[in-house]
Design a protein around this motif. Structure first.
Motif, PDB file in Angstrom:
ATOM      1  N   LYS A 191     -10.536  -2.704   3.664  1.00 56.68           N
ATOM      2  CA  LYS A 191      -9.156  -2.342   3.339  1.00 56.68           C
ATOM      3  C   LYS A 191      -8.321  -2.836   4.501  1.00 56.68           C
ATOM      4  O   LYS A 191      -8.644  -2.587   5.651  1.00 56.68           O
ATOM      5  N   LEU A 192      -7.233  -3.538   4.219  1.00 51.08           N
ATOM      6  CA  LEU A 192      -6.610  -4.298   5.275  1.00 51.08           C
ATOM      7  C   LEU A 192      -5.147  -3.963   5.582  1.00 51.08           C
ATOM      8  O   LEU A 192      -4.818  -3.615   6.713  1.00 51.08           O
ATOM      9  N   VAL A 193      -4.254  -4.131   4.659  1.00 51.78           N
ATOM     10  CA  VAL A 193      -2.813  -4.153   4.919  1.00 51.78           C
ATOM     11  C   VAL A 193      -2.101  -3.173   3.996  1.00 51.78           C
ATOM     12  O   VAL A 193      -2.568  -2.898   2.898  1.00 51.78           O
ATOM     13  N   GLU A 194      -0.939  -2.682   4.423  1.00 55.21           N
ATOM     14  CA  GLU A 194      -0.174  -1.755   3.578  1.00 55.21           C
ATOM     15  C   GLU A 194       0.326  -2.461   2.320  1.00 55.21           C
ATOM     16  O   GLU A 194       0.189  -3.667   2.177  1.00 55.21           O
ATOM     17  N   ASP A 195       0.901  -1.680   1.419  1.00 54.88           N
ATOM     18  CA  ASP A 195       1.390  -2.165   0.128  1.00 54.88           C
ATOM     19  C   ASP A 195       0.266  -2.762  -0.703  1.00 54.88           C
ATOM     20  O   ASP A 195       0.259  -3.943  -1.049  1.00 54.88           O
ATOM     21  N   HIS A 196      -0.706  -1.920  -1.008  1.00 51.60           N
ATOM     22  CA  HIS A 196      -1.832  -2.360  -1.825  1.00 51.60           C
ATOM     23  C   HIS A 196      -2.203  -1.272  -2.826  1.00 51.60           C
ATOM     24  O   HIS A 196      -1.756  -0.139  -2.717  1.00 51.60           O
ATOM     25  N   VAL A 197      -3.007  -1.653  -3.810  1.00 48.37           N
ATOM     26  CA  VAL A 197      -3.550  -0.738  -4.807  1.00 48.37           C
ATOM     27  C   VAL A 197      -5.062  -0.901  -4.767  1.00 48.37           C
ATOM     28  O   VAL A 197      -5.569  -2.015  -4.827  1.00 48.37           O
ATOM     29  N   VAL A 198      -5.791   0.211  -4.665  1.00 48.78           N
ATOM     30  CA  VAL A 198      -7.252   0.199  -4.682  1.00 48.78           C
ATOM     31  C   VAL A 198      -7.702   0.496  -6.105  1.00 48.78           C
ATOM     32  O   VAL A 198      -7.226   1.443  -6.724  1.00 48.78           O
ATOM     33  N   LEU A 199      -8.614  -0.316  -6.632  1.00 47.63           N
ATOM     34  CA  LEU A 199      -9.133  -0.113  -7.978  1.00 47.63           C
ATOM     35  C   LEU A 199     -10.571   0.375  -7.929  1.00 47.63           C
ATOM     36  O   LEU A 199     -11.347  -0.061  -7.068  1.00 47.63           O
ATOM     37  N   THR A 200     -10.893   1.270  -8.848  1.00 48.66           N
ATOM     38  CA  THR A 200     -12.247   1.805  -8.949  1.00 48.66           C
ATOM     39  C   THR A 200     -12.811   1.459 -10.328  1.00 48.66           C
ATOM     40  O   THR A 200     -12.065   1.123 -11.244  1.00 48.66           O
ATOM     41  N   GLU A 201     -14.121   1.557 -10.456  1.00 51.40           N
ATOM     42  CA  GLU A 201     -14.797   1.264 -11.723  1.00 51.40           C
ATOM     43  C   GLU A 201     -15.569   2.495 -12.166  1.00 51.40           C
ATOM     44  O   GLU A 201     -16.502   2.932 -11.482  1.00 51.40           O
ATOM     45  N   SER A 202     -15.179   3.061 -13.311  1.00 52.34           N
ATOM     46  CA  SER A 202     -15.811   4.291 -13.800  1.00 52.34           C
ATOM     47  C   SER A 202     -17.299   4.095 -14.090  1.00 52.34           C
ATOM     48  O   SER A 202     -18.103   4.990 -13.852  1.00 52.34           O
ATOM     49  N   VAL A 203     -17.695   2.922 -14.588  1.00 52.26           N
ATOM     50  CA  VAL A 203     -19.094   2.651 -14.905  1.00 52.26           C
ATOM     51  C   VAL A 203     -19.947   2.630 -13.632  1.00 52.26           C
ATOM     52  O   VAL A 203     -21.148   2.863 -13.689  1.00 52.26           O
ATOM     53  N   LEU A 204     -19.322   2.383 -12.499  1.00 51.70           N
ATOM     54  CA  LEU A 204     -20.034   2.371 -11.220  1.00 51.70           C
ATOM     55  C   LEU A 204     -19.738   3.646 -10.426  1.00 51.70           C
ATOM     56  O   LEU A 204     -19.574   3.617  -9.215  1.00 51.70           O
ATOM     57  N   ASP A 205     -19.653   4.774 -11.136  1.00 53.56           N
ATOM     58  CA  ASP A 205     -19.398   6.079 -10.517  1.00 53.56           C
ATOM     59  C   ASP A 205     -18.118   6.084  -9.688  1.00 53.56           C
ATOM     60  O   ASP A 205     -18.063   6.632  -8.586  1.00 53.56           O
ATOM     61  N   ASN A 206     -17.068   5.468 -10.225  1.00 49.13           N
ATOM     62  CA  ASN A 206     -15.751   5.406  -9.578  1.00 49.13           C
ATOM     63  C   ASN A 206     -15.786   4.757  -8.204  1.00 49.13           C
ATOM     64  O   ASN A 206     -14.964   5.047  -7.338  1.00 49.13           O
ATOM     65  N   GLN A 207     -16.721   3.862  -8.000  1.00 48.56           N
ATOM     66  CA  GLN A 207     -16.817   3.108  -6.749  1.00 48.56           C
ATOM     67  C   GLN A 207     -15.596   2.195  -6.622  1.00 48.56           C
ATOM     68  O   GLN A 207     -15.133   1.617  -7.602  1.00 48.56           O
ATOM     69  N   GLU A 208     -15.056   2.069  -5.412  1.00 46.18           N
ATOM     70  CA  GLU A 208     -13.965   1.133  -5.166  1.00 46.18           C
ATOM     71  C   GLU A 208     -14.509  -0.283  -5.321  1.00 46.18           C
ATOM     72  O   GLU A 208     -15.534  -0.627  -4.747  1.00 46.18           O
ATOM     73  N   VAL A 209     -13.818  -1.093  -6.141  1.00 42.49           N
ATOM     74  CA  VAL A 209     -14.314  -2.442  -6.409  1.00 42.49           C
ATOM     75  C   VAL A 209     -13.356  -3.543  -5.967  1.00 42.49           C
ATOM     76  O   VAL A 209     -13.767  -4.670  -5.739  1.00 42.49           O
ATOM     77  N   ALA A 210     -12.062  -3.245  -5.878  1.00 43.80           N
ATOM     78  CA  ALA A 210     -11.102  -4.296  -5.537  1.00 43.80           C
ATOM     79  C   ALA A 210      -9.842  -3.678  -4.937  1.00 43.80           C
ATOM     80  O   ALA A 210      -9.571  -2.494  -5.113  1.00 43.80           O
ATOM     81  N   ILE A 211      -9.085  -4.524  -4.248  1.00 49.23           N
ATOM     82  CA  ILE A 211      -7.793  -4.152  -3.686  1.00 49.23           C
ATOM     83  C   ILE A 211      -6.839  -5.292  -4.009  1.00 49.23           C
ATOM     84  O   ILE A 211      -7.184  -6.465  -3.837  1.00 49.23           O
ATOM     85  N   VAL A 212      -5.646  -4.949  -4.497  1.00 48.84           N
ATOM     86  CA  VAL A 212      -4.622  -5.959  -4.731  1.00 48.84           C
ATOM     87  C   VAL A 212      -3.449  -5.669  -3.799  1.00 48.84           C
ATOM     88  O   VAL A 212      -3.086  -4.511  -3.590  1.00 48.84           O
ATOM     89  N   PHE A 213      -2.893  -6.724  -3.217  1.00 48.22           N
ATOM     90  CA  PHE A 213      -1.797  -6.594  -2.265  1.00 48.22           C
ATOM     91  C   PHE A 213      -0.512  -7.156  -2.856  1.00 48.22           C
ATOM     92  O   PHE A 213      -0.539  -8.162  -3.567  1.00 48.22           O
ATOM     93  N   LYS A 214       0.599  -6.505  -2.537  1.00 47.93           N
ATOM     94  CA  LYS A 214       1.893  -6.989  -2.982  1.00 47.93           C
ATOM     95  C   LYS A 214       2.103  -8.416  -2.484  1.00 47.93           C
ATOM     96  O   LYS A 214       1.758  -8.739  -1.351  1.00 47.93           O
TER      97      LYS A 214
END
Length: 99
Positions: free
Chosen positions: A55-78
């Motif tokens: 996890k790197l910089v402000e202004d981002h959204v963290v995405l989780t995957e329910s099939v993977l027990d809500n594990q964090e899978v990706a981050i998108v930055f503005k």
């Protein structure tokens, strides 16, 4: 202008591709009213998908995957013009699975 989408390096390919699609939409929805996104959408709207585990910089959204027990899978930055220097060294996401 560029939007970065960061995918964890240990996520299986199929889930990674779904995460990228969700991240692109989530980033747009979260930041759609900002001047940066409006400028980015005026084109060309570049995206870079990188494979990393951080996890790197402000202004981002963290995405989780329910099939993977809500594990964090990706981050998108503005989208932005200027990125921290370390973004230049991120590995682009490439499928290395044999065809």
């Amino acid at each position: 202008m560029k939007m970065y989408i960061i995918v964890r390096d240990d996520i299986p390919l199929g889930f990674a591709m779904v995460a990228v699609a969700h991240a692109s939409l989530a980033g747009y929805l979260r930041f759609q009213e900002t001047a940066e996104v409006k400028e980015w959408l005026s084109g060309p709207f570049f995206k870079a998908v990188c494979k990393v585990n951080a996890k790197l910089v402000e202004d981002h959204v963290v995405l989780t995957e329910s099939v993977l027990d809500n594990q964090e899978v990706a981050i998108v930055f503005k989208p932005r013009h200027e990125w921290p220097k370390m973004f230049k060294f991120l590995r682009l996401y490439r499928d290395v699975t044999p065809a």
